[in-house]
Design a protein around this motif. Structure first.
Motif, PDB file in Angstrom:
ATOM      1  N   LYS A  22     -47.912 -66.283 -13.666  1.00 44.70           N
ATOM      2  CA  LYS A  22     -49.069 -65.739 -12.816  1.00 44.70           C
ATOM      3  C   LYS A  22     -48.651 -64.673 -11.993  1.00 44.70           C
ATOM      4  N   THR A  23     -47.705 -65.089 -11.033  1.00 44.03           N
ATOM      5  CA  THR A  23     -47.384 -64.073 -10.208  1.00 44.03           C
ATOM      6  C   THR A  23     -46.300 -63.125 -10.377  1.00 44.03           C
ATOM      7  N   CYS A  24     -45.549 -63.523 -11.521  1.00 40.94           N
ATOM      8  CA  CYS A  24     -44.291 -62.699 -11.637  1.00 40.94           C
ATOM      9  C   CYS A  24     -43.250 -62.775 -10.757  1.00 40.94           C
ATOM     10  N   LYS A  25     -43.268 -63.765  -9.731  1.00 42.93           N
ATOM     11  CA  LYS A  25     -42.410 -63.779  -8.716  1.00 42.93           C
ATOM     12  C   LYS A  25     -41.164 -64.953  -9.215  1.00 42.93           C
ATOM     13  N   VAL A  26     -39.932 -64.797  -8.528  1.00 38.79           N
ATOM     14  CA  VAL A  26     -38.888 -65.575  -9.008  1.00 38.79           C
ATOM     15  C   VAL A  26     -39.201 -66.934  -8.053  1.00 38.79           C
ATOM     16  N   PHE A  27     -39.064 -68.101  -8.893  1.00 36.37           N
ATOM     17  CA  PHE A  27     -39.482 -69.191  -8.402  1.00 36.37           C
ATOM     18  C   PHE A  27     -38.151 -70.120  -7.906  1.00 36.37           C
ATOM     19  N   ARG A  28     -37.188 -69.996  -8.788  1.00 36.57           N
ATOM     20  CA  ARG A  28     -35.978 -70.327  -8.596  1.00 36.57           C
ATOM     21  C   ARG A  28     -34.888 -69.908  -9.477  1.00 36.57           C
ATOM     22  N   THR A  29     -33.474 -70.015  -9.038  1.00 37.59           N
ATOM     23  CA  THR A  29     -32.461 -69.570  -9.551  1.00 37.59           C
ATOM     24  C   THR A  29     -31.367 -70.544  -9.361  1.00 37.59           C
ATOM     25  N   LEU A  30     -30.654 -70.887 -10.487  1.00 44.24           N
ATOM     26  CA  LEU A  30     -29.721 -72.007 -10.696  1.00 44.24           C
ATOM     27  C   LEU A  30     -28.395 -71.255 -11.251  1.00 44.24           C
ATOM     28  N   LYS A  31     -27.424 -71.735 -10.368  1.00 43.32           N
ATOM     29  CA  LYS A  31     -25.851 -71.271 -10.874  1.00 43.32           C
ATOM     30  C   LYS A  31     -25.438 -72.222 -12.035  1.00 43.32           C
ATOM     31  N   CYS A  32     -25.591 -72.138 -13.167  1.00 43.07           N
ATOM     32  CA  CYS A  32     -25.125 -72.838 -14.069  1.00 43.07           C
ATOM     33  C   CYS A  32     -23.864 -72.994 -14.600  1.00 43.07           C
ATOM     34  N   HIS A  33     -23.342 -71.817 -15.131  1.00 37.79           N
ATOM     35  CA  HIS A  33     -22.270 -71.608 -15.811  1.00 37.79           C
ATOM     36  C   HIS A  33     -21.117 -70.479 -15.011  1.00 37.79           C
ATOM     37  N   GLU A  34     -19.901 -70.508 -15.628  1.00 36.52           N
ATOM     38  CA  GLU A  34     -19.057 -69.826 -15.075  1.00 36.52           C
ATOM     39  C   GLU A  34     -18.865 -68.687 -16.210  1.00 36.52           C
ATOM     40  N   GLY A  35     -19.482 -67.526 -16.036  1.00 35.67           N
ATOM     41  CA  GLY A  35     -19.390 -66.462 -16.934  1.00 35.67           C
ATOM     42  C   GLY A  35     -20.949 -66.261 -17.356  1.00 35.67           C
ATOM     43  N   VAL A  36     -21.281 -66.123 -18.761  1.00 35.86           N
ATOM     44  CA  VAL A  36     -22.521 -65.756 -19.136  1.00 35.86           C
ATOM     45  C   VAL A  36     -23.396 -66.916 -19.693  1.00 35.86           C
ATOM     46  N   CYS A  37     -24.378 -67.124 -18.891  1.00 36.09           N
ATOM     47  CA  CYS A  37     -25.507 -68.155 -19.372  1.00 36.09           C
ATOM     48  C   CYS A  37     -26.249 -67.375 -20.391  1.00 36.09           C
ATOM     49  N   ILE A  38     -26.169 -67.870 -21.685  1.00 35.75           N
ATOM     50  CA  ILE A  38     -26.405 -67.162 -22.891  1.00 35.75           C
ATOM     51  C   ILE A  38     -27.803 -67.752 -23.431  1.00 35.75           C
ATOM     52  N   GLY A  39     -27.837 -69.190 -23.297  1.00 32.95           N
ATOM     53  CA  GLY A  39     -29.173 -69.786 -23.863  1.00 32.95           C
ATOM     54  C   GLY A  39     -29.587 -70.671 -22.808  1.00 32.95           C
ATOM     55  N   CYS A  40     -31.089 -71.003 -23.171  1.00 29.35           N
ATOM     56  CA  CYS A  40     -31.684 -71.856 -22.368  1.00 29.35           C
ATOM     57  C   CYS A  40     -33.094 -72.524 -22.858  1.00 29.35           C
ATOM     58  N   GLU A  41     -32.867 -73.907 -22.844  1.00 32.12           N
ATOM     59  CA  GLU A  41     -34.026 -74.419 -23.644  1.00 32.12           C
ATOM     60  C   GLU A  41     -34.845 -75.230 -22.816  1.00 32.12           C
ATOM     61  N   TRP A  42     -36.275 -75.508 -22.819  1.00 28.99           N
ATOM     62  CA  TRP A  42     -36.954 -76.477 -22.049  1.00 28.99           C
ATOM     63  C   TRP A  42     -37.108 -77.593 -22.879  1.00 28.99           C
ATOM     64  N   HIS A  43     -37.140 -78.971 -22.496  1.00 29.57           N
ATOM     65  CA  HIS A  43     -37.396 -80.010 -23.265  1.00 29.57           C
ATOM     66  C   HIS A  43     -38.794 -79.846 -23.808  1.00 29.57           C
ATOM     67  N   PRO A  44     -39.296 -80.476 -24.897  1.00 35.31           N
ATOM     68  CA  PRO A  44     -40.402 -80.244 -25.645  1.00 35.31           C
ATOM     69  C   PRO A  44     -41.457 -81.480 -24.861  1.00 35.31           C
ATOM     70  N   LEU A  45     -40.916 -82.576 -24.390  1.00 39.59           N
ATOM     71  CA  LEU A  45     -41.515 -83.703 -23.776  1.00 39.59           C
ATOM     72  C   LEU A  45     -41.313 -83.920 -22.191  1.00 39.59           C
ATOM     73  N   GLU A  46     -39.946 -83.794 -21.940  1.00 41.32           N
ATOM     74  CA  GLU A  46     -39.545 -83.978 -20.458  1.00 41.32           C
ATOM     75  C   GLU A  46     -40.114 -82.849 -19.667  1.00 41.32           C
ATOM     76  N   GLN A  47     -40.972 -82.954 -18.831  1.00 41.84           N
ATOM     77  CA  GLN A  47     -41.645 -81.765 -18.388  1.00 41.84           C
ATOM     78  C   GLN A  47     -40.651 -81.025 -17.363  1.00 41.84           C
ATOM     79  N   SER A  48     -39.572 -81.775 -16.676  1.00 39.78           N
ATOM     80  CA  SER A  48     -38.969 -81.277 -15.759  1.00 39.78           C
ATOM     81  C   SER A  48     -37.275 -81.021 -16.474  1.00 39.78           C
ATOM     82  N   LYS A  49     -37.077 -81.125 -17.710  1.00 37.56           N
ATOM     83  CA  LYS A  49     -35.650 -81.162 -18.055  1.00 37.56           C
ATOM     84  C   LYS A  49     -35.281 -79.790 -18.911  1.00 37.56           C
ATOM     85  N   VAL A  50     -34.425 -79.193 -18.552  1.00 40.85           N
ATOM     86  CA  VAL A  50     -33.756 -77.847 -19.077  1.00 40.85           C
ATOM     87  C   VAL A  50     -32.409 -78.110 -19.537  1.00 40.85           C
TER      88      VAL A  50
END
Length: 611
Positions: A570-598
């Motif tokens: 709604k607000t288009c503001k950055v909510f959070r940023t996570l440092k996930c990988h060394e290099g390029v983070c090419i893909g990300c998927e949200w779990h279809p049932l677990e509401q907070s799992k990525v």
């Protein structure tokens, strides 16, 4: 006498003597005559006097101020000098070093050549400040480049040219006889017959050189028999005898090496890998007869409210190279499929042990894209070996293999339940190819793009689909009809290598390579929503995937620095940023049932799970 009577009426003093009265009367008479004479001589002065006398006697006294000029004082010394030395002043050139000119110079003075006395420290007598060339001062000539080329080529062709410095009289430079022979023509305005004549002379000269003939070159008419005979012969006719028929030893060696390298490259493209699969679990069927990929019964959605993950809880490390794509098992998400640059496709257990369950090996080059069907029983894999393979998820067998000889960049099943036998693939030859899985035949080709096709996204209840390409455009197609119904292309647009649909199916989120995510409506007009723009990440040059949370409250994307960004929808503001990988983070998927799992994947070969 009248004045005396008036004086008497006014109550003048009777004590005045008669002599005084006579004297006053005579003076008055004489003053009147004087005024009349002066009025005839100076009318302007008399007018002013009359105006003053006409004013009433009780008017205030008028003070006349002296006139003052507003013009500045100008020295007339220069005017005197100019009048005396006019001829010298007009002839003297303007010194380019002076900063002020006290007179209006003439055109000749302004454009006079820069000259002066010899400089004591200059070799050629010209000061350093007065030169624009290492040999002195070069002036620009008032002649166009076309005129210069014309005269230059004319002089080298005929031996004469026009002299631009000659004002009157003879303006010829070179051979005057040649000028008369061609009637003053130049190389740019020769008559047509002269062109034909000179072309024939050139051909005759070449023939004589080739055939070894001797003789004086003469003019050959374009319509003569000699000219036709010479023209019918190829200009390379005499040179065929000298062609090389056999290769040297060095050339043969080079040709053999080149043929071997080409054969190796072709063999690498045509190499056939054995399609095989390895199961890594304990058993494929449990004691109740259920398959290893059956969803657990306790996996259910607790609520519809999603949360941003905060911590890293698990890593899957089995790929030896970067991971290009990840996909959760449809509806349940208890398994995670991953395609890697090490040519392998792996499926991981998410809900249970967290280990790799099966490895699918069939591609000879890196895997580009993977896609599940609706029930997860089959999936597609597209690789850089120009092949698309249809796998059975449970057994690991290859059901079918499809190829057009081009690299497939994206593969998709048709989302409708009654069209699960339809496969669409975007290839590097600018086409979207549609196969029938049951027959293995191509049923349709959508060919309108000008670059490699990167994405295929179904919209509008799966009746239409949107494709993006390297040609920096979006095209909307009606399924089954190879005609573009909507073409979106603007000068400011960039390539969009990843597109996903909002859970409410009203919006498209497109990853633009100018480091922003653009939102398009999925209705009739497919307009850009200028109020929603998500930026902050660095994704230029990488096909980082975009995804939504199941409730549509958050949008996320990887970037080139290994971070995963979360924005509020709604607000288009950055909510959070996570440092996930060394290099390029090419893909990300949200779990279809677990509401907070990525789940995220990167080019470091890791797949990470976040909660």
């Amino acid at each position: 006498m009248d004045l005396l009577a008036q004086y008497k009426d006014d109550g003048g003093s009777s004590s005045s003597s008669s002599a005084d009265l006579e004297q006053r009367s005579s003076s008055t008479h004489s003053s009147m005559q004087t005024q009349e004479d002066e009025a005839a001589a100076t009318s302007q002065f008399s007018d002013k006097q009359s105006d003053r006398s006409s004013s009433p006697p009780d008017s205030p006294l008028r003070i006349t101020l002296p006139h003052k000029s507003a013009a500045p004082q100008v020295s007339d010394t220069l005017l005197v000098l100019r009048s005396k030395n006019t001829s010298l002043l007009h002839r003297a050139p303007i010194d380019p070093a002076q900063h002020k000119v006290n007179f209006n110079p003439t055109y000749e003075q302004l454009w006079a050549p820069i000259a002066g006395p010899a400089h004591p420290y200059a070799k050629d007598g010209l000061a350093q400040g007065l030169r624009n060339h290492k040999l002195g001062f070069v002036e620009d000539a008032a002649i166009s480049s076309f005129m210069f080329d014309e005269q230059y080529n004319t002089f080298h062709r005929f031996g004469y040219a026009a002299d631009p410095s000659a004002a009157n009289g003879d303006n010829l430079v070179g051979d005057a006889d040649a000028l008369k022979n061609v009637a003053g023509a130049t190389v740019y305005n020769l008559p047509q017959h002269e062109h034909r004549k000179r072309k024939a002379e050139t051909k005759l000269e070449k023939r004589m050189d080739v055939d070894g003939e001797t003789g004086v070159k003469g003019q050959v008419d374009a319509a003569s028999e000699n000219w036709l005979q010479l023209s019918s012969k190829s200009p390379w006719a005499g040179k065929k005898e000298g062609l090389q028929t056999e290769l040297t030893e060095e050339q043969k060696k080079y040709a053999e090496e080149h043929a071997e390298k080409k054969a190796e490259r072709d063999k690498g493209d045509r190499i056939e890998f054995e399609d095989k699969s390895t199961f890594h679990g304990k058993e494929e069927v449990d004691y109740q007869g259920r398959s290893w990929m059956a969803p657990p019964k306790d996996v259910k959605a607790t609520n519809d409210h999603c949360y941003i993950p905060k911590r890293w809880i698990h890593s899957w490390t089995g790929h030896t190279k970067g991971v290009a794509a990840i996909r959760f098992f449809p509806k349940y998400g208890h398994l995670l499929l991953s395609g890697s640059m090490d040519t392998k496709v792996k499926i991981w257990d998410v809900h249970g042990s967290g280990k790799c369950m099966r490895t699918y090996m069939g591609h000879s080059k890196a895997v580009r894209d993977i896609s599940f069907n609706n029930d997860g029983s089959r999936f597609l894999s597209a690789g850089y070996d120009r092949k698309i393979k249809l796998w059975d998820t449970e057994t690991g067998k290859v059901v079918s293999t499809f190829s057009t000889g081009k690299i497939p960049y994206v593969v998709k099943f048709h989302p409708d339940e009654d069209k699960q036998h339809v496969l669409l693939a975007g290839t590097s030859d600018k086409k979207i190819v549609q196969w029938d899985i049951n027959t293995g035949e191509i049923t349709q080709e959508y060919d309108q793009h000008l670059g490699a096709v990167n994405t295929i996204t179904f919209v509008d209840d799966n009746r239409r689909f949107v494709t993006s390409s390297d040609d920096k455009s979006l095209r909307v197609w009606e399924y089954g009809i190879p005609v573009v119904i909507k073409y979106i292309s603007e000068p400011h647009m960039h390539s969009m290598p990843s597109i996903t649909v909002h859970p409410n199916t009203n919006w498209l989120a497109a990853q633009s390579l100018d480091n922003q995510i653009l939102i398009y409506s999925t209705r009739e007009r497919f307009r850009l929503n200028k109020k929603k723009r998500f930026a902050g990440h660095i994704a230029a040059g990488y096909a980082c995937q975009v995804n939504f949370s199941p409730d549509g409250r958050f949008i996320m994307s990887g970037d080139g620095e290994g971070k995963c960004w979360f924005w509020d929808w709604k607000t288009c503001k950055v909510f959070r940023t996570l440092k996930c990988h060394e290099g390029v983070c090419i893909g990300c998927e949200w779990h279809p049932l677990e509401q907070s799992k990525v789940a995220t994947c990167g080019w470091d070969g890791l797949i990470k799970y976040w909660d």
